[in-house]
Each structure stands twice: as C-alpha cells, then as structure tokens.
Motif scaffolding. Structure first.
Motif, mmCIF file in Angstrom:
data_model
loop_
_atom_site.group_PDB
_atom_site.id
_atom_site.type_symbol
_atom_site.label_atom_id
_atom_site.label_comp_id
_atom_site.label_asym_id
_atom_site.label_seq_id
_atom_site.Cartn_x
_atom_site.Cartn_y
_atom_site.Cartn_z
ATOM 1 N N ALA A 111 -4.509 13.837 -0.988
ATOM 2 C CA ALA A 111 -5.840 13.213 -1.137
ATOM 3 C C ALA A 111 -6.216 13.102 -2.612
ATOM 4 C CB ALA A 111 -6.880 14.016 -0.382
ATOM 5 N N GLY A 112 -6.654 11.913 -3.020
ATOM 6 C CA GLY A 112 -7.103 11.675 -4.390
ATOM 7 C C GLY A 112 -6.008 11.767 -5.440
ATOM 8 N N HIS A 113 -4.767 11.551 -5.074
ATOM 9 C CA HIS A 113 -3.625 11.816 -5.958
ATOM 10 C C HIS A 113 -3.118 10.598 -6.745
ATOM 11 C CE1 HIS A 113 -0.189 14.250 -7.211
ATOM 12 N NE2 HIS A 113 0.575 13.206 -6.960
ATOM 13 N N PHE A 114 -3.220 9.405 -6.207
ATOM 14 C CA PHE A 114 -2.533 8.250 -6.791
ATOM 15 C C PHE A 114 -3.468 7.272 -7.493
ATOM 16 C CE2 PHE A 114 0.019 9.598 -3.117
ATOM 17 C CZ PHE A 114 1.181 9.968 -3.789
ATOM 18 N N ASP A 115 -3.035 6.802 -8.652
ATOM 19 C CA ASP A 115 -3.747 5.728 -9.358
ATOM 20 C C ASP A 115 -3.440 4.380 -8.722
ATOM 21 O OD1 ASP A 115 -4.796 7.403 -11.471
ATOM 22 O OD2 ASP A 115 -2.748 7.474 -12.256
ATOM 23 N N LEU A 116 -2.220 4.253 -8.205
ATOM 24 C CA LEU A 116 -1.751 2.993 -7.630
ATOM 25 C C LEU A 116 -0.918 3.269 -6.392
ATOM 26 C CD1 LEU A 116 -1.188 -0.127 -7.836
ATOM 27 C CD2 LEU A 116 0.810 0.483 -9.232
ATOM 28 N N ILE A 117 -1.179 2.501 -5.344
ATOM 29 C CA ILE A 117 -0.352 2.531 -4.136
ATOM 30 C C ILE A 117 0.039 1.088 -3.842
ATOM 31 C CG2 ILE A 117 -0.235 3.047 -1.673
ATOM 32 C CD1 ILE A 117 -2.395 5.187 -2.106
ATOM 33 N N ILE A 118 1.317 0.873 -3.595
ATOM 34 C CA ILE A 118 1.803 -0.452 -3.201
ATOM 35 C C ILE A 118 2.238 -0.368 -1.745
ATOM 36 C CG2 ILE A 118 3.514 -2.262 -3.599
ATOM 37 C CD1 ILE A 118 3.556 -1.436 -6.521
ATOM 38 N N ASN A 119 1.583 -1.154 -0.893
ATOM 39 C CA ASN A 119 1.938 -1.198 0.526
ATOM 40 C C ASN A 119 2.927 -2.340 0.752
ATOM 41 O OD1 ASN A 119 2.099 -1.045 3.311
ATOM 42 N ND2 ASN A 119 0.225 -2.203 3.619
ATOM 43 N N THR A 120 4.162 -1.980 1.094
ATOM 44 C CA THR A 120 5.204 -2.984 1.313
ATOM 45 C C THR A 120 5.451 -3.240 2.797
ATOM 46 O OG1 THR A 120 7.050 -1.408 1.364
ATOM 47 C CG2 THR A 120 6.344 -2.209 -0.805
ATOM 48 N N VAL A 121 4.696 -2.569 3.655
ATOM 49 C CA VAL A 121 4.921 -2.640 5.097
ATOM 50 C C VAL A 121 4.366 -3.955 5.662
ATOM 51 C CG1 VAL A 121 4.393 -1.526 7.303
ATOM 52 C CG2 VAL A 121 4.873 -0.138 5.278
ATOM 53 N N SER A 122 5.175 -4.599 6.489
ATOM 54 C CA SER A 122 4.734 -5.854 7.108
ATOM 55 C C SER A 122 4.275 -5.661 8.550
ATOM 56 C CB SER A 122 5.863 -6.896 7.053
ATOM 57 O OG SER A 122 6.060 -7.310 5.718
ATOM 58 N N ALA A 123 4.101 -4.429 8.958
ATOM 59 C CA ALA A 123 3.549 -4.116 10.280
ATOM 60 C C ALA A 123 2.100 -3.684 10.097
ATOM 61 C CB ALA A 123 4.356 -2.994 10.930
ATOM 62 N N LYS A 124 1.352 -3.754 11.180
ATOM 63 C CA LYS A 124 -0.043 -3.309 11.118
ATOM 64 C C LYS A 124 -0.061 -1.788 11.002
ATOM 65 C CE LYS A 124 -4.514 -3.712 13.300
ATOM 66 N NZ LYS A 124 -5.286 -4.223 14.412
ATOM 67 N N ILE A 125 -0.751 -1.292 9.970
ATOM 68 C CA ILE A 125 -0.923 0.150 9.778
ATOM 69 C C ILE A 125 -2.407 0.417 9.568
ATOM 70 C CG2 ILE A 125 1.377 0.488 8.776
ATOM 71 C CD1 ILE A 125 0.021 0.705 6.014
ATOM 72 N N ASP A 126 -2.782 1.680 9.669
ATOM 73 C CA ASP A 126 -4.166 2.060 9.387
ATOM 74 C C ASP A 126 -4.320 2.159 7.872
ATOM 75 O OD1 ASP A 126 -6.730 3.030 9.198
ATOM 76 O OD2 ASP A 126 -6.286 4.959 10.146
ATOM 77 N N ILE A 127 -4.619 1.058 7.245
ATOM 78 C CA ILE A 127 -4.712 0.997 5.784
ATOM 79 C C ILE A 127 -5.795 1.928 5.263
ATOM 80 C CG2 ILE A 127 -6.311 -0.955 5.554
ATOM 81 C CD1 ILE A 127 -3.043 -0.560 3.602
ATOM 82 N N ASN A 128 -6.835 2.160 6.050
ATOM 83 C CA ASN A 128 -7.936 3.026 5.622
ATOM 84 C C ASN A 128 -7.474 4.456 5.340
ATOM 85 O OD1 ASN A 128 -10.250 1.127 5.858
ATOM 86 N ND2 ASN A 128 -9.533 1.060 7.975
#
Length: 169
Positions: free
Chosen positions: A58-75
C-alpha cells in the motif's frame, strides 16, 4: 514502479523499465513465472491472488503500468500508488473498467492510458531496445497452429508472444 501482468506487453515493460534504471516489481496472479521475472530484470515479484500483497505494498509505487487486457479490479491497484502516483493502462480489456474516483482524488493519484507513440517515439524506443539488447520472447508457429495458439492465449499459456511464420501461409 510496478508492472501488472507478465504477458506480451508486460515482459517488454519489465525489460525497458529495468534498462532505464527503475526498481521494478511485477504483480501477477500467481508466482508461477518467478524465474522468468527475475531473468527479465525485475527486482520483486508478488502474487495478486494473495490479499497480503495489497496490504504490504500500500502506498509504495510512484508508477504502475497495467499491461493486462482482461477485466481486473483496477481500483484495488490505486491503493498501491504513492501520493501523486500514476497508474497507466496500456492493456485493452474487452469490457470497460469501473473506476472509483475516490481512490484517486484523496491522494492526488492519476489514471492515464496510452496506446502507441508516433513514428519518432517508436524509433526512439526501438533504438533504446537495440542499445540495451531488449528483445521479445517469442514462439514461432505455423499458420495451421493459429487456432491452437488462440486457445493457448485464452489459457495464459504463452511465453510471451506468438509469431506466425508467414512462409506457412
């Protein structure tokens, strides 16, 4: 920075981020690709199927890149961002993602998307990859294996891109 998913886009994102000097974490459903992740240059690897992952990071990343093409809980991933952190979506799910803006506005987090750059940006990326020996991991298939390859994509049984040998067409 973190990369969600280690597929065709994710395995390239890990290599590029590592070459740029980032501390790279891969977030994947399971830990089944751990050896590959480390070989590609990631520093850390966590399973998103483990609820402790979201608590510990929690609260660890400055940047996250989502490469997944399936529906995920982005929240769920917004909570992993630091103050002013950004999650960039480059995967293209077949159905819309539902975004709860309260996960964004309270910590000044951003949610962005990207598809592809123009010719100049693409050439810079290719030059960078050549300079750092970054190449995709591929499996060459013949044209008569396309249906089988499609089924393997659905089963997440690809490391990490299929390339069709055009001479078999």
């Amino acid at each position: 920075m973190a990369v969600i998913g280690l597929g065709g886009l994710g395995h390239m994102a890990v290599q590029i981020a590592h070459a740029m000097g980032s501390e790279v974490t891969v977030l994947s459903q399971t830990l089944s690709k751990k050896e590959d992740v480390l070989e590609l240059g990631a520093d850390h690897y966590y399973a998103t199927s483990d609820p402790a992952t979201f608590e510990n990071l929690a609260g660890h990343f400055d940047l996250i890149i989502n490469t997944v093409s399936a529906k995920i809980d982005i929240n769920a991933y917004f909570g992993l961002l630091t103050l002013d952190g950004t999650l960039v979506n480059v995967g293209a799910p077949g159905e819309p993602l539902s975004v709860n803006v309260h996960y964004l506005i309270g910590q000044r987090r951003s949610f962005a998307g990207s598809l592809i750059g123009g010719i100049r940006e693409t050439q810079k990326m290719l030059d960078f990859c050549a300079q750092h020996n970054i190449v995709p991991k591929i499996e060459v298939i013949s044209a008569d294996q396309i249906d089988e390859a499609y089924e393997r994509v659905l089963a997440s049984d690809v490391k990490y891109r299929f390339v069709i040998d055009i001479s078999t067409m």
